[in-house]
Scaffold this active site. Sequence first.
Site, short mmCIF file in Angstrom:
data_model
loop_
_atom_site.label_atom_id
_atom_site.label_comp_id
_atom_site.label_asym_id
_atom_site.label_seq_id
_atom_site.Cartn_x
_atom_site.Cartn_y
_atom_site.Cartn_z
N LYS A 193 -42.40 -19.03 -26.54
CA LYS A 193 -42.58 -20.46 -26.81
C LYS A 193 -43.85 -21.03 -26.18
CE LYS A 193 -37.64 -21.49 -27.35
NZ LYS A 193 -36.53 -22.36 -26.91
N ASP A 231 -35.61 -28.32 -29.59
CA ASP A 231 -34.50 -27.95 -28.71
C ASP A 231 -33.79 -29.17 -28.13
OD1 ASP A 231 -34.72 -25.21 -29.03
OD2 ASP A 231 -36.10 -24.97 -27.35
#
Length: 279
Positions: A66, A102
Amino acid sequence: MTSHFAVFGHPIAHSLSPRIHAAYARANDIDLEYRAIDAAPEHFKDQLASFHRDGGAGANVTLPLKLQAYGYCTELSAAAQRAGTVNTLRRSAGGWSGHNTDGAGLIRDLTERHSLDLRDRRTLLLGAGGAARGVLWPLLDSGLRELVICNRTAETADRLADSVGDPARVHTRYWDDLAQQGSFDLIINATSAGHGDGAFSLPFSLIGARATCYDLSYGNAARSFIAWARAANAAQALDGLGMLVEQAAESFEFWHGVRPETEAVYAQLRASFLSDAAD
């Protein structure tokens, strides 16, 4: 014309994302191919470029990529900028646009699926890596009274707290001092502790009378944390399956302009997990 999407991670064979996005596509009459691509960090950049050359229009990114994905973007959403990590990529003429879904996925799961009012809650966030950064700001936006960040490497927790700039509400504590910190209304596990073989162990005194304990992981990776929370009589002990489904819906909307219904997909996956556990 078929659109090509993928999820990159290492390892990635366990990922439910292809199954989830296939279901969303069917429900919305969108023709897409979505596959999982195992990419070690040292090969990720080249594999992402190859994916684009082969027609890749967008991708999800999971551990441990990420932060790398963030660095490959020419444009970043506000959520990605605040998190400092990217889990969703969309290709445009100028390069990759990055987003982080997220936090939004976590908040939707907690507040809509589990009817949790996050306002005024004293919250403990375990971990200070990419997973924690992805959910930190949306949690604060939800109205928490206090957020305590605890990480095995204290300096990492301090840097994360300092990046928020809200010392009246966001604090750090040493891992070994948790037994002296009183109880919390919400405990979120953003560590990778459950990915090993050891049992999760923290003082039961951390869990308040109405506490919800939530692991950002799901399946086997969340079992030790969930077992600890249940042993301590937490009001709710939840894994991150709902967050996965909801963040995938956020990514789907980022790519296709329509937010899919999530409940049927969540129910199907949850039933599958329960069936596997019974076998």
